[in-house]
Design an enzyme around this catalytic site. Structure first.
Site, PDB file in Angstrom:
ATOM      1  N   SER A  14      46.100  17.192  31.305  1.00  0.00           N
ATOM      2  CA  SER A  14      47.350  18.157  31.258  1.00  0.00           C
ATOM      3  C   SER A  14      47.336  19.146  32.190  1.00  0.00           C
ATOM      4  CB  SER A  14      47.349  18.631  29.747  1.00  0.00           C
ATOM      5  OG  SER A  14      46.113  19.797  29.619  1.00  0.00           O
ATOM      6  N   GLY A  16      45.228  21.261  36.126  1.00  0.00           N
ATOM      7  CA  GLY A  16      44.122  21.391  36.816  1.00  0.00           C
ATOM      8  C   GLY A  16      43.673  19.975  37.499  1.00  0.00           C
ATOM      9  N   ASP A  53      40.604  15.200  21.292  1.00  0.00           N
ATOM     10  CA  ASP A  53      39.758  16.241  21.551  1.00  0.00           C
ATOM     11  C   ASP A  53      38.369  15.952  21.882  1.00  0.00           C
ATOM     12  OD1 ASP A  53      37.865  18.402  20.983  1.00  0.00           O
ATOM     13  OD2 ASP A  53      39.211  19.381  19.726  1.00  0.00           O
ATOM     14  N   SER A 131      30.986  17.712  36.918  1.00  0.00           N
ATOM     15  CA  SER A 131      29.998  18.788  36.684  1.00  0.00           C
ATOM     16  C   SER A 131      30.495  20.050  37.156  1.00  0.00           C
ATOM     17  CB  SER A 131      28.592  18.399  37.090  1.00  0.00           C
ATOM     18  OG  SER A 131      27.620  19.160  37.352  1.00  0.00           O
ATOM     19  N   TYR A 145      27.630  27.942  30.380  1.00  0.00           N
ATOM     20  CA  TYR A 145      28.309  27.056  30.982  1.00  0.00           C
ATOM     21  C   TYR A 145      27.702  26.207  32.100  1.00  0.00           C
ATOM     22  CZ  TYR A 145      31.795  24.980  34.482  1.00  0.00           C
ATOM     23  OH  TYR A 145      32.482  24.341  35.354  1.00  0.00           O
ATOM     24  N   ALA A 147      24.307  25.959  31.764  1.00  0.00           N
ATOM     25  CA  ALA A 147      23.522  25.084  31.110  1.00  0.00           C
ATOM     26  C   ALA A 147      24.098  23.702  30.805  1.00  0.00           C
ATOM     27  CB  ALA A 147      22.971  25.784  29.641  1.00  0.00           C
ATOM     28  N   LYS A 149      26.420  22.316  32.233  1.00  0.00           N
ATOM     29  CA  LYS A 149      26.599  21.417  33.507  1.00  0.00           C
ATOM     30  C   LYS A 149      25.130  20.737  33.895  1.00  0.00           C
ATOM     31  CE  LYS A 149      31.172  21.507  33.685  1.00  0.00           C
ATOM     32  NZ  LYS A 149      31.970  20.348  33.249  1.00  0.00           N
ATOM     33  N   THR A 180      42.918  26.348  39.197  1.00  0.00           N
ATOM     34  CA  THR A 180      43.508  25.744  37.949  1.00  0.00           C
ATOM     35  C   THR A 180      43.560  26.738  36.602  1.00  0.00           C
ATOM     36  OG1 THR A 180      41.221  25.401  36.962  1.00  0.00           O
ATOM     37  CG2 THR A 180      41.956  23.839  38.733  1.00  0.00           C
TER      38      THR A 180
HETATM   39  N1  LIG Z   1      38.441  25.239  38.396  1.00  0.00           N
HETATM   40  C1  LIG Z   1      37.159  25.382  38.951  1.00  0.00           C
HETATM   41  O1  LIG Z   1      36.977  26.260  39.644  1.00  0.00           O
HETATM   42  C2  LIG Z   1      36.107  24.161  38.389  1.00  0.00           C
HETATM   43  C3  LIG Z   1      34.807  24.412  39.057  1.00  0.00           C
HETATM   44  C4  LIG Z   1      33.760  23.625  38.934  1.00  0.00           C
HETATM   45  C5  LIG Z   1      33.863  22.574  37.805  1.00  0.00           C
HETATM   46  N2  LIG Z   1      34.985  22.734  37.040  1.00  0.00           N
HETATM   47  C6  LIG Z   1      35.353  21.704  35.997  1.00  0.00           C
HETATM   48  O2  LIG Z   1      36.415  20.923  36.202  1.00  0.00           O
HETATM   49  C7  LIG Z   1      36.874  20.310  34.984  1.00  0.00           C
HETATM   50  C8  LIG Z   1      38.543  20.643  34.911  1.00  0.00           C
HETATM   51  O3  LIG Z   1      38.517  21.841  34.644  1.00  0.00           O
HETATM   52  P1  LIG Z   1      39.971  22.560  35.592  1.00  0.00           P
HETATM   53  O4  LIG Z   1      39.440  23.702  36.528  1.00  0.00           O
HETATM   54  O5  LIG Z   1      41.001  21.445  35.826  1.00  0.00           O
HETATM   55  O6  LIG Z   1      40.425  23.440  34.245  1.00  0.00           O
HETATM   56  P2  LIG Z   1      41.937  23.515  33.308  1.00  0.00           P
HETATM   57  O7  LIG Z   1      43.083  23.573  34.463  1.00  0.00           O
HETATM   58  O8  LIG Z   1      41.548  24.490  32.266  1.00  0.00           O
HETATM   59  O9  LIG Z   1      41.727  21.906  32.726  1.00  0.00           O
HETATM   60  C9  LIG Z   1      41.155  21.661  31.699  1.00  0.00           C
HETATM   61  C10 LIG Z   1      41.443  20.363  30.994  1.00  0.00           C
HETATM   62  O10 LIG Z   1      40.469  19.882  29.841  1.00  0.00           O
HETATM   63  C11 LIG Z   1      41.098  19.778  28.745  1.00  0.00           C
HETATM   64  N3  LIG Z   1      40.274  20.265  27.705  1.00  0.00           N
HETATM   65  C12 LIG Z   1      39.533  21.348  27.456  1.00  0.00           C
HETATM   66  N4  LIG Z   1      39.047  21.428  26.255  1.00  0.00           N
HETATM   67  C13 LIG Z   1      39.049  20.092  25.733  1.00  0.00           C
HETATM   68  C14 LIG Z   1      38.822  19.491  24.705  1.00  0.00           C
HETATM   69  N5  LIG Z   1      37.952  19.992  23.576  1.00  0.00           N
HETATM   70  N6  LIG Z   1      38.925  18.328  24.369  1.00  0.00           N
HETATM   71  C15 LIG Z   1      39.728  17.461  25.206  1.00  0.00           C
HETATM   72  N7  LIG Z   1      40.376  18.203  26.404  1.00  0.00           N
HETATM   73  C16 LIG Z   1      40.062  19.367  26.749  1.00  0.00           C
HETATM   74  C17 LIG Z   1      42.531  20.574  28.869  1.00  0.00           C
HETATM   75  O11 LIG Z   1      43.557  19.996  28.075  1.00  0.00           O
HETATM   76  P3  LIG Z   1      44.177  20.372  26.919  1.00  0.00           P
HETATM   77  O12 LIG Z   1      44.067  21.880  26.744  1.00  0.00           O
HETATM   78  O13 LIG Z   1      45.537  20.196  26.903  1.00  0.00           O
HETATM   79  O14 LIG Z   1      43.450  19.850  25.840  1.00  0.00           O
HETATM   80  C18 LIG Z   1      42.738  20.456  30.345  1.00  0.00           C
HETATM   81  O15 LIG Z   1      43.615  19.342  30.784  1.00  0.00           O
HETATM   82  C19 LIG Z   1      35.941  20.935  33.913  1.00  0.00           C
HETATM   83  O16 LIG Z   1      35.123  20.228  33.497  1.00  0.00           O
HETATM   84  C20 LIG Z   1      35.420  22.347  34.523  1.00  0.00           C
HETATM   85  O17 LIG Z   1      34.062  22.417  34.094  1.00  0.00           O
HETATM   86  C21 LIG Z   1      36.326  23.404  37.445  1.00  0.00           C
END
Ligand SMILES: NC(=O)c1ccc[n+]([C@@H]2O[C@H](COP(=O)([O-])OP(=O)(O)OC[C@H]3O[C@@H](n4cnc5c(N)ncnc54)[C@H](OP(=O)(O)O)[C@@H]3O)[C@@H](O)[C@H]2O)c1
Length: 273
Positions: A14, A16, A53, A131, A145, A147, A149, A180
């Site tokens: 939904s 990022g 979820d 990750s 967090y 931990a 990953k 994101t």
């Molecule tokens: N952004 C960064 O800088 C960054 C850096 C390193 C790694 N990451 C990793 O990238 C991945 C995506 O993150 P993003 O940056 O794109 O963040 P984001 O924009 O907050 O997107 C996170 C997504 O995960 C979903 N989500 C959260 N909790 C959930 C749950 N319990 N069950 C099902 N869906 C869930 C949310 O959907 P709903 O809220 O609609 O359910 C949303 O679509 C994550 O694993 C994050 O750790 C991000």
């Protein structure tokens, strides 16, 4: 044989990285299914968004069953759903830590347990686990967090060897900072109060991280790499993506003395000011 329109499940589509990847793969002819906890609240998207979820096993199973009923197969899973908690390790309750692991780590287990029987039957499949560079370096005040990953990294290395004989490929994506919804979704632990002995250092450190996220890479960059990875017949174990300086830091780490590396992290995140 590669199916003409591979079927992909992306958790957390939904927003990022998940959303950008789902849109990119959809544009390139993949049959994409995304997930959200609240699909009705999500923006209009060109692919179906299933209610999942990842902390709820039944919702995960239903989603995979729905896809297999519709498509007869499941070729790629991108385990992307996740969130981050912030706060000192000491000021994280076991319940807060367990919730972080439940989503970021056990969520991946639930999805793999639903998808792998399908992939093993097919004799093919790809699981890409999202990750973080925080899964390679312990991030201060994001210890739980990190931990989650770090654990995902070890789990993925093991899984990859276990499922290889079934024709299932597995890899890790390690993003640096991306713009994101992650920053806005970050949850401070309940004990991270103004009067905390960690208070000011924790806020300053996570403030640097949040500024880096907000000026970070565009999710499209990760989406393009994800397509390249899942189209690779023999993928590497891990791929970094995002700002060059952050990726270089990870690549150079084995050549930097441990104490010097830690000094650089402390300096960068303004821990000693
Ligand atoms: N952004 C960064 O800088 C960054 C850096 C390193 C790694 N990451 C990793 O990238 C991945 C995506 O993150 P993003 O940056 O794109 O963040 P984001 O924009 O907050 O997107 C996170 C997504 O995960 C979903 N989500 C959260 N909790 C959930 C749950 N319990 N069950 C099902 N869906 C869930 C949310 O959907 P709903 O809220 O609609 O359910 C949303 O679509 C994550 O694993 C994050 O750790 C991000």
């Amino acid at each position: 044989m590669k199916p003409s329109q591979p079927v992909v499940l992306i958790t957390g589509a939904s927003s990022g990285l998940g959303r950008a990847t789902a849109e990119h793969l959809h544009e390139h002819g993949y049959r994409v299914y995304g997930t959200s906890r609240k699909p009705e609240a999500a923006p209009e998207l060109p692919f179906p968004l299933l209610q999942v979820d990842v902390a709820d096993e039944a919702s995960v199973r239903q989603a995979v069953e729905h896809i297999v009923t519709q498509e007869g197969r499941l070729d790629v899973v991108v385990n992307n759903a996740g969130y981050g908690i912030a706060g000192a390790v000491e000021e994280t309750t076991p319940e807060e830590a367990m919730r972080q692991l439940d989503v970021n780590l056990l969520g991946v287990l639930r999805v793999c347990r639903a998808a792998l029987p399908v992939m093993r039957r097919q004799g093919s499949g790809f699981i890409l686990n999202v990750s973080s560079l925080g899964g390679r370096v312990g991030l201060p005040f994001q210890g739980w967090y990190s931990a989650s990953k770090f654990a995902l990294e070890g789990l993925t290395e093991a899984l990859r060897m276990e499922v290889a004989p079934f024709g299932v490929r597995v890899a890790l994506l390690e993003p640096g900072d991306f713009r994101t919804g992650f920053t806005a979704q970050r949850q401070w632990t309940s004990e991270s109060t103004e009067s905390s002995p960690y208070g000011e250092r924790a806020r300053r450190c996570v403030g640097v991280m949040e500024a880096d996220e907000q000026s970070g890479a565009h999710p499209e960059q990760a989406a393009r790499l994800i397509r390249r990875i899942i189209e690779t017949p023999r993928p590497k174990v891990r791929y970094t993506v995002g700002p060059l300086a952050q990726r270089a830091m990870i690549a150079l780490r084995p050549f930097i003395p441990g104490r010097l590396f830690e000094w650089g992290i402390r300096k960068y995140y303004r821990l000693d000011e």
